[in-house]
Structures are given as C-alpha cells and as structure tokens.
Design a protein around this motif. Structure first.
Motif, short mmCIF file in Angstrom:
data_model
loop_
_atom_site.label_atom_id
_atom_site.label_comp_id
_atom_site.label_asym_id
_atom_site.label_seq_id
_atom_site.Cartn_x
_atom_site.Cartn_y
_atom_site.Cartn_z
N LYS A 83 3.94 -9.33 10.95
CA LYS A 83 4.60 -8.02 10.89
C LYS A 83 4.46 -7.29 12.22
N SER A 84 3.25 -7.35 12.78
CA SER A 84 3.00 -6.70 14.07
C SER A 84 3.78 -7.38 15.18
N SER A 86 6.58 -8.93 14.92
CA SER A 86 7.97 -8.51 14.75
C SER A 86 8.19 -7.11 15.32
N TYR A 87 7.25 -6.21 15.09
CA TYR A 87 7.34 -4.85 15.63
C TYR A 87 7.39 -4.89 17.15
N TYR A 88 6.51 -5.68 17.76
CA TYR A 88 6.46 -5.74 19.22
C TYR A 88 7.70 -6.43 19.80
N TYR A 89 8.28 -7.38 19.07
CA TYR A 89 9.54 -7.98 19.51
C TYR A 89 10.63 -6.92 19.61
N LYS A 90 10.60 -5.97 18.70
CA LYS A 90 11.61 -4.90 18.69
C LYS A 90 11.31 -3.81 19.71
N ASN A 91 10.14 -3.86 20.34
CA ASN A 91 9.75 -2.89 21.37
C ASN A 91 9.39 -3.64 22.64
N PRO A 92 10.39 -4.19 23.33
CA PRO A 92 10.13 -5.10 24.44
C PRO A 92 9.36 -4.48 25.62
#
Length: 127
Positions: A83-84, A86-92
């Motif tokens: 989950k984390s 995925s979050y960081y993928y969305k915040n490059p």
C-alpha cells in the motif's frame, strides 16, 4: 477608520492561514519516508543477493523468509508495504528523493565492501 476597510485584509489573512496550516503530509496509514527508505534499502540488498543464486526456485525460497524478516524488523506486513509502495509510486517527487538517498547509501556500502576485499587480497611479505 471603519472596520469595513479592514475586511479584505482579514479575509486575506484567513485564507493565508488556512493554506499554510494545512500542509499535505504523508497519511498515517502509509509507512513514513524515513522508515520506507530503510525498508527499500534492505529489500534491494536481498534482491541483489537473490540474483546471485543460479536457480530461480532457490532464489525465491531463500528470499521469501528474508523479506518476512525485513517486515518483522520494521514492524510492517506485506499489505502495508505494498500500500505504501503504491502511494509513493503516485508521488514520484517524494519517491525519487528517497531513491537518491538509497542509491547513495548503496554506493557507499559497495565502496566499503570493495575496500574490505582489497585488504584481504593485499599480500603480506614473507619473513
């Protein structure tokens, strides 16, 4: 002076206060960047080790408990990690900053290991 002349100033101050006090942060249900950085570093070390194994089945068998050990070390589970991630993928921008530090740490560790290996290979004179 009439209080109505200050109304736009108060409105502007109010809006500015709202904008600056509500800084977007990392959600509490996401692994925080400093901890995530350490987890990613350890995972990359395990991945590097697994690639040295000739047999893919052996690599999976060896790496699975190592990943579990990483999760245990940092008190997370694979669901929270994913989950984390995925979050960081969305915040490059945030993700790139973490990986810059991870890359730098990996380079330093490689240099230390090279120095250790060079010391072991140094020949001592025979007396």
């Amino acid at each position: 002076m009439n209080i109505l002349t200050f109304r736009p100033v108060f409105a502007l101050l109010f809006v500015a206060t709202l904008l600056f006090s509500c800084k977007p942060g990392i959600p509490k249900d996401i692994i925080q960047p400093d901890k995530m950085e350490k987890i990613l570093y350890d995972i990359h070390v395990v991945d590097g080790y697994a690639t040295t194994l000739a047999n893919q089945d052996s690599a999976k068998k060896v790496s699975a408990p190592l990943y579990k050990g990483i999760y245990k070390k940092y008190a997370v589970d694979s669901a929270l990690y994913n989950k984390s991630l995925s979050y960081y993928y969305k915040n490059p921008d945030l993700f790139n900053k973490m990986y810059e530090r991870i890359t730098e740490t990996l380079k330093k560790e490689r240099e230390k290991e090279s120095e250790r290996a060079a010391k072991k290979l140094t020949l001592k004179p025979v007396e």
